[in-house]
Design a protein around this motif. Structure first.
Motif, PDB file in Angstrom:
ATOM      1  N   VAL A 172      42.937  26.547  45.861  1.00 24.41           N
ATOM      2  CA  VAL A 172      41.943  26.797  44.881  1.00 24.41           C
ATOM      3  C   VAL A 172      42.247  26.196  43.610  1.00 24.41           C
ATOM      4  O   VAL A 172      43.448  25.988  43.303  1.00 24.41           O
ATOM      5  CB  VAL A 172      42.331  28.553  44.642  1.00 24.41           C
ATOM      6  CG1 VAL A 172      41.359  29.147  43.276  1.00 24.41           C
ATOM      7  CG2 VAL A 172      42.105  29.318  45.823  1.00 24.41           C
ATOM      8  N   PRO A 173      41.242  25.584  42.949  1.00 23.80           N
ATOM      9  CA  PRO A 173      41.285  24.933  41.659  1.00 23.80           C
ATOM     10  C   PRO A 173      42.143  25.531  40.903  1.00 23.80           C
ATOM     11  O   PRO A 173      41.923  26.902  40.906  1.00 23.80           O
ATOM     12  CB  PRO A 173      39.867  24.531  41.489  1.00 23.80           C
ATOM     13  CG  PRO A 173      39.100  24.422  42.749  1.00 23.80           C
ATOM     14  CD  PRO A 173      39.822  25.660  43.531  1.00 23.80           C
ATOM     15  N   TRP A 180      38.905  33.313  42.576  1.00 24.99           N
ATOM     16  CA  TRP A 180      39.592  33.701  43.707  1.00 24.99           C
ATOM     17  C   TRP A 180      40.086  35.183  43.931  1.00 24.99           C
ATOM     18  O   TRP A 180      39.751  35.726  44.978  1.00 24.99           O
ATOM     19  CB  TRP A 180      40.779  32.681  44.102  1.00 24.99           C
ATOM     20  CG  TRP A 180      41.561  33.252  45.382  1.00 24.99           C
ATOM     21  CD1 TRP A 180      42.800  33.582  45.325  1.00 24.99           C
ATOM     22  CD2 TRP A 180      41.093  32.989  46.745  1.00 24.99           C
ATOM     23  NE1 TRP A 180      43.076  33.731  46.562  1.00 24.99           N
ATOM     24  CE2 TRP A 180      42.143  33.302  47.503  1.00 24.99           C
ATOM     25  CE3 TRP A 180      40.227  32.264  47.373  1.00 24.99           C
ATOM     26  CZ2 TRP A 180      42.248  33.464  48.954  1.00 24.99           C
ATOM     27  CZ3 TRP A 180      39.898  32.304  48.825  1.00 24.99           C
ATOM     28  CH2 TRP A 180      40.955  32.786  49.555  1.00 24.99           C
ATOM     29  N   LEU A 181      40.960  35.530  43.111  1.00 22.08           N
ATOM     30  CA  LEU A 181      41.566  36.900  43.135  1.00 22.08           C
ATOM     31  C   LEU A 181      40.608  38.034  43.066  1.00 22.08           C
ATOM     32  O   LEU A 181      40.728  39.177  43.597  1.00 22.08           O
ATOM     33  CB  LEU A 181      42.751  37.081  42.003  1.00 22.08           C
ATOM     34  CG  LEU A 181      44.007  36.226  42.446  1.00 22.08           C
ATOM     35  CD1 LEU A 181      44.949  36.224  41.166  1.00 22.08           C
ATOM     36  CD2 LEU A 181      44.797  36.424  43.549  1.00 22.08           C
ATOM     37  N   ALA A 223      31.965  30.901  53.525  1.00 18.44           N
ATOM     38  CA  ALA A 223      31.948  31.501  52.371  1.00 18.44           C
ATOM     39  C   ALA A 223      32.780  31.099  51.215  1.00 18.44           C
ATOM     40  O   ALA A 223      32.391  30.899  49.942  1.00 18.44           O
ATOM     41  CB  ALA A 223      32.022  33.025  52.376  1.00 18.44           C
ATOM     42  N   ALA A 224      33.940  30.581  51.698  1.00 14.38           N
ATOM     43  CA  ALA A 224      34.894  30.113  50.513  1.00 14.38           C
ATOM     44  C   ALA A 224      34.657  28.664  50.285  1.00 14.38           C
ATOM     45  O   ALA A 224      34.643  28.409  48.888  1.00 14.38           O
ATOM     46  CB  ALA A 224      36.284  29.861  51.544  1.00 14.38           C
ATOM     47  N   ARG A 225      33.919  27.919  51.039  1.00 17.32           N
ATOM     48  CA  ARG A 225      33.623  26.605  50.781  1.00 17.32           C
ATOM     49  C   ARG A 225      32.279  26.548  49.795  1.00 17.32           C
ATOM     50  O   ARG A 225      32.457  25.783  48.802  1.00 17.32           O
ATOM     51  CB  ARG A 225      33.198  25.643  52.112  1.00 17.32           C
ATOM     52  CG  ARG A 225      32.839  24.223  51.758  1.00 17.32           C
ATOM     53  CD  ARG A 225      32.655  23.752  53.000  1.00 17.32           C
ATOM     54  NE  ARG A 225      31.807  24.155  53.914  1.00 17.32           N
ATOM     55  CZ  ARG A 225      31.966  24.655  54.971  1.00 17.32           C
ATOM     56  NH1 ARG A 225      33.163  24.815  55.452  1.00 17.32           N
ATOM     57  NH2 ARG A 225      31.101  25.164  55.752  1.00 17.32           N
ATOM     58  N   PHE A 229      36.201  26.852  47.275  1.00 15.25           N
ATOM     59  CA  PHE A 229      37.757  27.086  47.852  1.00 15.25           C
ATOM     60  C   PHE A 229      37.780  26.221  49.130  1.00 15.25           C
ATOM     61  O   PHE A 229      36.758  26.388  50.049  1.00 15.25           O
ATOM     62  CB  PHE A 229      37.969  28.655  47.908  1.00 15.25           C
ATOM     63  CG  PHE A 229      37.424  29.439  46.673  1.00 15.25           C
ATOM     64  CD1 PHE A 229      38.044  28.960  45.387  1.00 15.25           C
ATOM     65  CD2 PHE A 229      37.020  30.503  46.932  1.00 15.25           C
ATOM     66  CE1 PHE A 229      37.860  29.791  44.324  1.00 15.25           C
ATOM     67  CE2 PHE A 229      36.726  31.359  45.880  1.00 15.25           C
ATOM     68  CZ  PHE A 229      37.002  30.827  44.532  1.00 15.25           C
ATOM     69  N   GLN A 230      39.000  25.527  49.473  1.00 15.87           N
ATOM     70  CA  GLN A 230      39.131  25.032  50.603  1.00 15.87           C
ATOM     71  C   GLN A 230      40.066  25.459  51.389  1.00 15.87           C
ATOM     72  O   GLN A 230      41.179  25.979  50.937  1.00 15.87           O
ATOM     73  CB  GLN A 230      39.657  23.540  50.223  1.00 15.87           C
ATOM     74  CG  GLN A 230      40.019  22.612  51.394  1.00 15.87           C
ATOM     75  CD  GLN A 230      40.798  21.293  51.074  1.00 15.87           C
ATOM     76  OE1 GLN A 230      41.026  20.934  49.954  1.00 15.87           O
ATOM     77  NE2 GLN A 230      41.220  20.603  52.032  1.00 15.87           N
TER      78      GLN A 230
END
Length: 359
Positions: A172-173, A180-181, A223-225, A229-230
């Motif tokens: 996460v950057p 993210w959280l 969905a994360a990408r 988020f990687q």
């Protein structure tokens, strides 16, 4: 010592000794800060004009190759000394400094013109291969979280693997950690609430875990990408961890051993290669002097080390020792083109001349 020398030859009208004395006198009078040395070349077999022209072409290519090898070995020595932290030693050829070998050159009848093969140059490739593997491992261990090996950052208790559940690792950057959280639980169905845990941070990224049902893992990755988020593929294995450690220890050991033997080999080989290079230069001077001045061979070869500010004056002095016919021909722009390669210099002169850069 100087790092840049000229090797030149001048046509002899009367005798080499009288020409040498006159040249010494003129250099001493008009460019006293220019070291001047005789370059002693034996009387080599001439052959035909066609063979000399072909030889001149080949010598230029071979000289460039040997010169390149010489510089490569020198740079390799400097690199090995820097990495090893050892005190730099002066390079020698047959026990004398390289500049002394050039300025006091004596043809080695026992070794040349047959060239000694440069066989063990493969050691350089072996060392560089081990070093590149180590560099790759180091990049994986010290690079950003987006590319580095994660095995040293993840403990067995951080990973949940069961019949239905899996733990994924998210990169996460740092500026997106709040995002993210706030959103990881809703990126797809069947994410375990409050399962994300921060494991590590670097300057750019944070490493988080997240636990969810295995059957929705692909949906979660997608969905994360889309959110920036990687999800890094990772499978914890104590056996793989130990294997990686052993491989690293082996490479470090191999590199140390190879570095030591390679440094010793480089010192020895540099002398052999440099000697080969100077013998190439001698053959070039001989062949190109005949092509320039004709038969029978009658020329004076010498080595000079002019300062940058004195180069123009030295060129003028050398030109005075060539007759007007040579000077006119070699100054003619139309005539210079096809013959300029003989001397190996970009600038044409009415005498044979090329430059040796020791560094």
């Amino acid at each position: 010592m100087a790092s840049r020398y000229w090797v030149v030859s001048l046509p002899v009208q009367n005798s080499p000794t009288s020409l040498w004395n006159r040249l010494q006198e003129q250099i001493s009078k008009h460019s006293f800060d220019t070291p001047l040395y005789r370059f002693n070349i034996p009387n080599l077999r001439v052959g035909t004009l066609d063979s000399l022209l072909a030889l001149s072409d080949e010598l230029l290519k071979s000289n460039s190759f040997v010169e390149g090898v010489s510089h490569k070995i020198r740079r390799q020595i400097e690199d090995l000394e820097r990495v090893s932290g050892v005190e730099s030693s002066s390079l020698t050829v047959d026990g004398v400094p390289v500049d002394s070998y050039l300025t006091r050159f004596v043809w080695d009848e026992a070794k040349y013109p047959t060239m000694s093969p440069l066989r063990e140059i493969v050691r350089v490739a072996e060392y560089n291969n081990v070093r590149s593997q180590l560099n790759a491992i180091n990049r994986k261990q010290s690079g950003s979280l987006a590319v580095r090996d994660l095995s040293s950052l993840v403990k067995p208790e951080d990973i949940i693997t069961s019949e239905h559940l899996v733990t994924l690792l998210a990169i996460v950057p740092k500026y997106s950690q709040k995002d993210w959280l706030a959103n990881y639980e809703t990126l797809t169905n069947y994410v375990v609430p409050r399962s994300s845990k921060l494991l590590y941070e670097d300057n750019e990224y944070a490493l988080y875990t997240v636990t969810l049902f295995g059957r929705v893992a692909d949906n979660f990755r997608t969905a994360a990408r889309e959110k920036g988020f990687q999800i890094r593929d990772f499978e914890y294995s104590s056996e793989a961890q130990e294997s990686r450690k052993q491989e690293l220890d082996r490479l470090v050991h191999d590199q140390d051993n190879l570095r030591s033997s390679l440094l010793q080999w480089c010192y020895t080989s540099y002398g052999e290669v440099f000697s080969s290079w100077m013998h190439f230069c001698a053959v070039r001077v001989f062949a190109e002097s005949i092509l320039r001045y004709g038969l029978p061979p009658s020329f004076l070869a010498c080595v000079l080390a002019p300062s940058a500010k004195g180069e123009k004056k030295v060129r003028s002095i050398l030109e005075e020792f060539c007759d007007s016919t040579h000077s006119t021909f070699w100054k003619s722009e139309e005539e210079v083109g096809p013959m300029a390669g003989l001397g190996g210099d970009a600038d044409a002169h009415p005498y044979v001349s090329f430059t040796i850069n020791l560094i």
